[in-house]
Design a protein around this motif. Structure first.
Motif, PDB file in Angstrom:
ATOM      1  N   MET A   1     -21.204-114.191  95.435  1.00 39.14           N
ATOM      2  CA  MET A   1     -21.203-113.007  94.572  1.00 39.14           C
ATOM      3  C   MET A   1     -20.276-111.950  95.175  1.00 39.14           C
ATOM      4  O   MET A   1     -20.397-111.587  96.342  1.00 39.14           O
ATOM      5  CB  MET A   1     -22.614-112.434  94.451  1.00 39.14           C
ATOM      6  CG  MET A   1     -22.687-111.182  93.587  1.00 39.14           C
ATOM      7  SD  MET A   1     -24.394-110.597  93.425  1.00 39.14           S
ATOM      8  CE  MET A   1     -24.124-109.142  92.427  1.00 39.14           C
ATOM      9  N   ILE A   2     -19.312-111.465  94.371  1.00 42.83           N
ATOM     10  CA  ILE A   2     -18.358-110.467  94.852  1.00 42.83           C
ATOM     11  C   ILE A   2     -19.005-109.094  94.860  1.00 42.83           C
ATOM     12  O   ILE A   2     -19.603-108.664  93.876  1.00 42.83           O
ATOM     13  CB  ILE A   2     -17.096-110.461  93.973  1.00 42.83           C
ATOM     14  CG1 ILE A   2     -16.373-111.812  94.081  1.00 42.83           C
ATOM     15  CG2 ILE A   2     -16.159-109.330  94.375  1.00 42.83           C
ATOM     16  CD1 ILE A   2     -15.168-111.936  93.181  1.00 42.83           C
ATOM     17  N   GLN A   3     -18.889-108.418  95.994  1.00 45.12           N
ATOM     18  CA  GLN A   3     -19.433-107.076  96.139  1.00 45.12           C
ATOM     19  C   GLN A   3     -18.282-106.074  96.178  1.00 45.12           C
ATOM     20  O   GLN A   3     -17.200-106.365  96.679  1.00 45.12           O
ATOM     21  CB  GLN A   3     -20.259-106.973  97.420  1.00 45.12           C
ATOM     22  CG  GLN A   3     -21.418-107.950  97.471  1.00 45.12           C
ATOM     23  CD  GLN A   3     -22.179-107.871  98.781  1.00 45.12           C
ATOM     24  OE1 GLN A   3     -21.932-106.992  99.600  1.00 45.12           O
ATOM     25  NE2 GLN A   3     -23.096-108.794  98.983  1.00 45.12           N
ATOM     26  N   SER A   4     -18.526-104.881  95.677  1.00 42.12           N
ATOM     27  CA  SER A   4     -17.508-103.829  95.679  1.00 42.12           C
ATOM     28  C   SER A   4     -18.100-102.555  96.267  1.00 42.12           C
ATOM     29  O   SER A   4     -19.227-102.182  95.916  1.00 42.12           O
ATOM     30  CB  SER A   4     -17.011-103.568  94.256  1.00 42.12           C
ATOM     31  OG  SER A   4     -16.164-102.431  94.234  1.00 42.12           O
ATOM     32  N   PRO A   5     -17.357-101.887  97.161  1.00 48.45           N
ATOM     33  CA  PRO A   5     -17.885-100.649  97.739  1.00 48.45           C
ATOM     34  C   PRO A   5     -17.879 -99.481  96.758  1.00 48.45           C
ATOM     35  O   PRO A   5     -18.483 -98.449  97.024  1.00 48.45           O
ATOM     36  CB  PRO A   5     -16.929-100.387  98.917  1.00 48.45           C
ATOM     37  CG  PRO A   5     -15.654-101.063  98.517  1.00 48.45           C
ATOM     38  CD  PRO A   5     -16.064-102.277  97.732  1.00 48.45           C
ATOM     39  N   GLY A   6     -17.186 -99.625  95.630  1.00 50.48           N
ATOM     40  CA  GLY A   6     -17.129 -98.539  94.662  1.00 50.48           C
ATOM     41  C   GLY A   6     -15.950 -97.611  94.922  1.00 50.48           C
ATOM     42  O   GLY A   6     -15.475 -97.474  96.054  1.00 50.48           O
ATOM     43  N   LEU A   7     -15.466 -96.984  93.859  1.00 48.12           N
ATOM     44  CA  LEU A   7     -14.271 -96.150  93.957  1.00 48.12           C
ATOM     45  C   LEU A   7     -14.488 -94.937  94.860  1.00 48.12           C
ATOM     46  O   LEU A   7     -13.645 -94.620  95.699  1.00 48.12           O
ATOM     47  CB  LEU A   7     -13.851 -95.696  92.558  1.00 48.12           C
ATOM     48  CG  LEU A   7     -12.612 -94.783  92.490  1.00 48.12           C
ATOM     49  CD1 LEU A   7     -11.392 -95.501  93.057  1.00 48.12           C
ATOM     50  CD2 LEU A   7     -12.362 -94.328  91.062  1.00 48.12           C
ATOM     51  N   LEU A   8     -15.612 -94.246  94.708  1.00 45.77           N
ATOM     52  CA  LEU A   8     -15.851 -93.023  95.476  1.00 45.77           C
ATOM     53  C   LEU A   8     -15.915 -93.320  96.968  1.00 45.77           C
ATOM     54  O   LEU A   8     -15.270 -92.627  97.778  1.00 45.77           O
ATOM     55  CB  LEU A   8     -17.152 -92.350  95.014  1.00 45.77           C
ATOM     56  CG  LEU A   8     -17.522 -91.061  95.759  1.00 45.77           C
ATOM     57  CD1 LEU A   8     -16.418 -90.022  95.597  1.00 45.77           C
ATOM     58  CD2 LEU A   8     -18.862 -90.510  95.257  1.00 45.77           C
ATOM     59  N   LEU A   9     -16.653 -94.366  97.351  1.00 43.30           N
ATOM     60  CA  LEU A   9     -16.764 -94.713  98.766  1.00 43.30           C
ATOM     61  C   LEU A   9     -15.413 -95.160  99.320  1.00 43.30           C
ATOM     62  O   LEU A   9     -15.072 -94.859 100.470  1.00 43.30           O
ATOM     63  CB  LEU A   9     -17.806 -95.819  98.961  1.00 43.30           C
ATOM     64  CG  LEU A   9     -18.082 -96.235 100.416  1.00 43.30           C
ATOM     65  CD1 LEU A   9     -18.560 -95.037 101.225  1.00 43.30           C
ATOM     66  CD2 LEU A   9     -19.111 -97.361 100.475  1.00 43.30           C
TER      67      LEU A   9
END
Length: 377
Positions: A1-9
């Motif tokens: 499963m691909i995880q993303s830290p998110g744009l803000l972080l």
């Protein structure tokens, strides 16, 4: 499963990496200039229009620019690339002229220029020294513990107990140094020198290629021999030895940078692997989610990268200035202003072309072109 830290972080992590490193780089120039008696007119983090700033009692304007992709220090008298006298410079009062960049010797100007990259290397060495103190120094011997079936090591006939002494003619003294050499040479055929029961032998081996995808969806292509060590060995490092270990590790990282650049130039590595600010931002966001150790280590790597790139002998970079100063020191006079102007134009064109290339690569790695192709299709 691909995880993303998110744009803000990702944005926050990128700022925490680039901001301090650019600041200390420019601080190196600034402090060296003060030591040499040169007045700094502007200390800027970021380029373009000022969004915040103040002027100190020495008359230096400290400011933030709206484009946070670098910074600069502008010195009094730094009126042209060759730091040669001009009518405006000669018209300055003698006391003021003495505090200008142009008035300093070639060695003082070189010291001011090299101080920026030097402080980036120093920051990385301090971080790596801290890791050495905390985790020790890897001294696992390059002895084969086991080989994987159908691996490069197995096909080459390497067996448990063999001690690898050289790869491609380069001596290796630890398992880690062997891994570093192999990792950046996927698919290459090399000579493996080893000792088996006291007998020295050598055998050709084609390094295997392993494709990996991490939890963030990044694909990696790396070289593997397909062997494991007997058992990891670490030794404790004292406070006095830690900087020595850190300097050695910094040298190893720089060596890998030089080798990978050489592979790109010679066509053995694709230019698509070159990344720019967007890639650094992406990796910053990913590493900060892995914990403080991974994030701090990334800061050390980027700091080394920043110092190394700035020392390349390309006009517009610190290394380009140092190249001209070296020529000036030998010739006892500066390179002509016209020649320097053309060199700096060429350097600027090369840097802009490289920035376009790495930005294109970054957008490709972020999936922009695939998304556009999907919309068009």
């Amino acid at each position: 499963m691909i995880q993303s830290p998110g744009l803000l972080l990702t944005i926050v992590a990128f700022a925490l990496v680039i901001g301090p490193l650019v600041f200390i780089h420019e601080l190196g120039h600034y402090l060296a200039a003060r030591w040499c008696g040169v007045k700094s007119e502007t200390f800027s983090i970021g380029f373009g229009r000022e969004i915040a700033g103040w002027t100190d009692r020495r008359g230096t304007r400290w400011k933030l620019g709206w484009l946070p992709l670098g910074g600069y220090v502008r010195f009094a008298g730094d009126m042209n690339a060759g730091s040669q006298p001009s009518a405006d410079w000669l018209a300055l009062p003698a006391a003021e002229r003495q505090r200008t960049f142009q008035a300093k010797t070639v060695w003082q100007r070189a010291f001011i220029v090299i101080a920026g990259p030097a402080i980036n290397f120093l920051a990385a060495i301090l971080i790596l020294a801290g890791f050495a103190l905390a985790y020790g120094d890897s001294v696992t011997p390059p002895v084969v513990g086991a080989t994987l079936p159908n691996s490069a090591a197995a096909r080459a006939g390497l067996m448990p107990g063999d001690r690898i002494v050289a790869l491609g003619g380069r001596a290796v003294d630890t398992f880690e140094s062997m891994s570093r050499y192999v990792r950046i040479r996927p698919g290459e055929t090399i000579r493996v020198d080893y000792v088996r029961k006291g007998v020295v032998a050598s055998v050709p081996a084609t390094i295997g290629v392993r494709h990996e995808r991490d939890r963030f969806g990044n694909d990696y292509r790396m070289g593997v021999l397909g062997l494991s060590a007997t058992a990891p060995v670490y030794r404790e490092v004292g406070l006095l030895e830690a900087p020595v270990v850190a300097v050695r590790r910094t040298g190893q990282i720089v060596s890998m940078m030089v080798e990978t650049i050489g592979q790109v130039v010679t066509g053995r590595r694709s230019v698509a692997e070159l990344g720019g600010p967007l890639s650094i931002a992406k990796v910053s966001g990913e590493q900060i989610t892995l914990g403080p150790e991974a994030f701090v280590f990334l800061i050390a790597l980027v700091s080394i990268n920043l110092g190394f790139i700035n020392l390349l002998p390309v006009p517009m970079l610190d290394g380009g200035h140092l190249m001209f100063y070296a020529i000036e020191a030998v010739r006892r006079r500066p390179v002509g202003p016209e020649a320097q102007e053309w060199a700096y134009r060429g350097g600027l064109a090369a840097i802009l072309a490289l920035m376009l290339l790495v930005t294109f690569n970054d957008l490709d790695n972020l999936g922009l072109w695939r998304s556009l192709a999907g919309l068009i299709g």
